[in-house]
Design a protein around this motif. Structure first.
Motif, short mmCIF file in Angstrom:
data_model
loop_
_atom_site.label_atom_id
_atom_site.label_comp_id
_atom_site.label_asym_id
_atom_site.label_seq_id
_atom_site.Cartn_x
_atom_site.Cartn_y
_atom_site.Cartn_z
N GLY A 29 8.27 -3.66 -18.33
CA GLY A 29 8.54 -5.06 -18.60
C GLY A 29 9.92 -5.26 -19.18
N SER A 30 10.43 -4.23 -19.88
CA SER A 30 11.78 -4.30 -20.43
C SER A 30 12.84 -4.00 -19.37
N LEU A 31 12.58 -3.02 -18.53
CA LEU A 31 13.53 -2.72 -17.46
C LEU A 31 13.72 -3.92 -16.55
N LEU A 32 12.65 -4.67 -16.35
CA LEU A 32 12.74 -5.86 -15.50
C LEU A 32 13.18 -7.08 -16.30
N GLY A 33 12.58 -7.28 -17.47
CA GLY A 33 12.87 -8.46 -18.26
C GLY A 33 14.30 -8.54 -18.75
N LEU A 34 14.86 -7.42 -19.19
CA LEU A 34 16.25 -7.43 -19.67
C LEU A 34 17.22 -7.69 -18.52
N ARG A 35 16.90 -7.17 -17.34
CA ARG A 35 17.72 -7.49 -16.15
C ARG A 35 17.64 -8.98 -15.83
N SER B 142 0.79 -1.24 0.00
CA SER B 142 0.00 0.00 0.00
C SER B 142 0.82 1.28 0.00
N HIS B 143 2.14 1.19 0.18
CA HIS B 143 2.96 2.39 0.29
C HIS B 143 3.94 2.47 -0.87
N VAL B 144 4.10 3.66 -1.44
CA VAL B 144 5.01 3.83 -2.57
C VAL B 144 6.41 3.34 -2.22
N GLY B 145 6.83 3.56 -0.99
CA GLY B 145 8.16 3.15 -0.56
C GLY B 145 8.36 1.64 -0.47
N ASP B 146 7.27 0.88 -0.56
CA ASP B 146 7.38 -0.58 -0.54
C ASP B 146 7.96 -1.13 -1.84
N TYR B 147 7.98 -0.29 -2.87
CA TYR B 147 8.39 -0.74 -4.20
C TYR B 147 9.79 -0.24 -4.52
N THR B 148 10.66 -1.16 -4.89
CA THR B 148 11.97 -0.80 -5.41
C THR B 148 12.24 -1.63 -6.65
N TYR B 149 13.18 -1.18 -7.45
CA TYR B 149 13.59 -1.93 -8.65
C TYR B 149 14.04 -3.33 -8.24
N GLU B 150 14.87 -3.40 -7.20
CA GLU B 150 15.42 -4.70 -6.79
C GLU B 150 14.34 -5.63 -6.25
N ARG B 151 13.36 -5.08 -5.57
CA ARG B 151 12.27 -5.93 -5.08
C ARG B 151 11.48 -6.52 -6.24
N ILE C 170 12.62 -7.18 -9.20
CA ILE C 170 13.48 -8.22 -9.76
C ILE C 170 13.40 -9.48 -8.90
N HIS C 171 13.43 -9.30 -7.59
CA HIS C 171 13.36 -10.44 -6.67
C HIS C 171 12.03 -11.18 -6.83
N TRP C 172 10.92 -10.43 -6.85
CA TRP C 172 9.61 -11.06 -6.96
C TRP C 172 9.50 -11.85 -8.25
N LEU C 173 9.94 -11.27 -9.37
CA LEU C 173 9.86 -11.96 -10.65
C LEU C 173 10.80 -13.18 -10.67
N SER C 174 11.97 -13.04 -10.08
CA SER C 174 12.92 -14.15 -10.03
C SER C 174 12.33 -15.32 -9.24
N GLN C 175 11.67 -15.01 -8.14
CA GLN C 175 11.03 -16.06 -7.33
C GLN C 175 9.94 -16.77 -8.13
N TRP C 176 9.19 -15.98 -8.91
CA TRP C 176 8.12 -16.54 -9.74
C TRP C 176 8.71 -17.47 -10.81
N LEU C 177 9.76 -17.02 -11.49
CA LEU C 177 10.42 -17.85 -12.50
C LEU C 177 10.94 -19.15 -11.90
N LYS C 178 11.56 -19.03 -10.74
CA LYS C 178 12.15 -20.20 -10.08
C LYS C 178 11.07 -21.19 -9.67
N ALA C 179 9.98 -20.68 -9.11
CA ALA C 179 8.92 -21.56 -8.63
C ALA C 179 8.26 -22.33 -9.77
N LEU C 180 8.15 -21.69 -10.94
CA LEU C 180 7.52 -22.35 -12.09
C LEU C 180 8.53 -23.16 -12.90
N ASP C 181 9.81 -23.04 -12.55
CA ASP C 181 10.87 -23.80 -13.22
C ASP C 181 10.85 -23.57 -14.73
N LEU C 182 10.77 -22.29 -15.12
CA LEU C 182 10.71 -21.94 -16.54
C LEU C 182 12.10 -21.96 -17.16
#
Length: 299
Positions: free
Chosen positions: A121-127, A87-96, A98-110
Motif C-alpha cells: 500500500g505504501s509502494l503504490l500510495g506514495l507513488r 489469473s497469470h502472474v505476468g498480468d501484474y506489474t507495478y505500473e498496472r 498504479i494505473h488501476w488505482l489511479s482510475q479508481w481515484l479519478k472515477a470517485l473524484d477523491l
C-alpha cells in the motif's frame, strides 16, 4: 487476460467485517471492490493494504475513523479481496497497479485525501501521492517504504521473494499470521484465505514480491526516483507509524523522517506489533489518524 472473480458466498459471515460492498470497473471487465464508510461529504481517508492481505486488514480501524466523522475508503487491490483477479502472474506489474488505482481515484473524484498505507500500500500510495499531489492532504505510513533499488534489501525479504515465487504451497492466512504478533482466530485466518478458493486465484499475491525494485535496472526504479524528487519537497503533513517488530521495514521510518520536509515536527510513533500492525495495534493506529485530522480542524 483471463479474469477470475471470487464467489461472494466465500465472504459470508466474516468476523468483524460488516461493510457494504462497492464495485467499480477500472478497465473494461476488471472490477475493483472497496469499502466506503462514514459521511460522504467529509474529506476521504484512503486505507491501502499490501501483500498478501486485503481490506479485511483494516476492519477494526475503519469503524473507529468513520465514527469520528470521517469518510473511510479501503479498496481491495486488483488480485486481492473481493476485487477481480487476473489469473497469470505476468498480468501484474507495478505500473498496472498504479494505473488501476489511479482510475479508481479519478472515477470517485477523491480530493483532499488522507493517505494511510502499509506494505505494498505504501509502494503504490506514495507513488500515487507523488504523481497526483494536488489530491492528497497528508500521508500516514505504517511499515512501508518507496524503494528505488539503490539500497540492499533485507535478507528476510529475499527469502520471502523466493518463497512466493517457487513454493508450491502459499497459505495466505498463515502468512499474515506469521507477520502478526497476536494469535488470530481460525475464523480470522480463514477470512484472509477467503478471496482465494484455489491456487490460480493467488497470482496477484505471488507477483508482488517480484515487483519490488531491488536494483537500479528495475523497470519501476526510474518512476520511483521521480516520485522521491516530489516527496523531497513535500511540505504537507507526513507521519510515520511503524511497529516495533517488523524486520523488513525497520528503519524506514527514520529514513523518511529525515528526507521528507513534511515529516519534520510531526507526532511520529512506534506501535507494538509485527508487520501487520493493523492486527496488533488497530486502536492506536486509528487514533493517530483521528488525531491528525482533529489537529487540522483545531488549527
Amino acid at each position: 487476460m483471463r479474469i477470475l472473480r471470487t464467489d461472494e458466498a466465500r465472504f459470508a459471515g466474516l468476523p468483524d467485517y460488516p461493510f457494504s460492498a462497492h464495485y467499480l470497473d477500472v478497465e473494461p471487465g476488471l472490477r475493483m471492490h472497496y469499502v466506503d464508510e462514514g459521511p460522504n461529504d467529509s474529506a476521504p481517508v484512503l486505507m491501502l493494504h499490501g501483500e498478501p492481505s486485503w481490506s479485511y486488514l483494516y476492519r477494526h480501524m475503519i469503524p473507529l475513523v468513520a465514527d469520528a466523522g470521517h469518510r473511510v475508503l479501503a479498496p481491495d487491490l486488483v488480485g486481492f479481496g473481493k476485487s477481480d483477479k487476473p489469473s497469470h502472474v505476468g498480468d501484474y506489474t507495478y505500473e498496472r497497479h498504479i494505473h488501476w488505482l489511479s482510475q479508481w481515484l479519478k472515477a470517485l473524484d477523491l480530493k483532499n485525501i488522507t493517505l494511510v498505507c502499509q506494505n505494498w500500500g505504501s509502494l503504490l500510495g506514495l507513488r500515487l501521492a507523488a504523481e497526483h499531489p494536488q489530491l492528497f492532504r497528508r500521508i500516514i505510513v505504517g511499515n512501508g517504504m518507496l524503494p528505488t533499488g539503490d539500497t540492499p534489501v533485507p535478507a528476510v525479504f529475499s527469502l520471502w521473494k523466493a518463497f512466493a515465487t517457487h513454493s508450491p504451497w502459499f497459505p495466505v492466512g498463515r502468512i499474515v499470521q506469521l507477520g502478526t504478533e497476536r494469535t488470530m482466530s481460525k475464523a480470522e485466518i480463514a477470512a484472509y484465505e477467503a478471496p482465494f478458493p484455489s491456487a490460480e486465484y493467488k497470482a496477484g499475491a505471488r507477483a508482488f514480491p517480484k515487483l519490488v525494485p531491488v536494483s537500479a535496472d528495475d523497470p519501476s526504479s526510474a518512476a520511483n526516483k521521480a516520485a522521491w524528487r516530489v516527496l523531497e519537497k513535500w511540505k504537507k503533513p507526513f507521519i510515520t507509524c511503524f511497529s516495533s517488530g517488523d524486520p523488513i521495514t525497520r528503519g524506514g521510518d527514520r529514513y523518511m523522517q529525515r528526507r521528507i520536509p513534511g515529516a519534520h515536527g510531526q507526532p511520529h510513533i512506534t506501535l507494538r506489533g509485527g508487520h501487520f500492525l493493523q492486527e496488533d495495534s488497530p486502536d492506536d493506529f486509528a487514533r493517530i489518524i483521528i488525531d491528525a485530522l482533529k489537529s487540522e480542524l483545531a488549527a
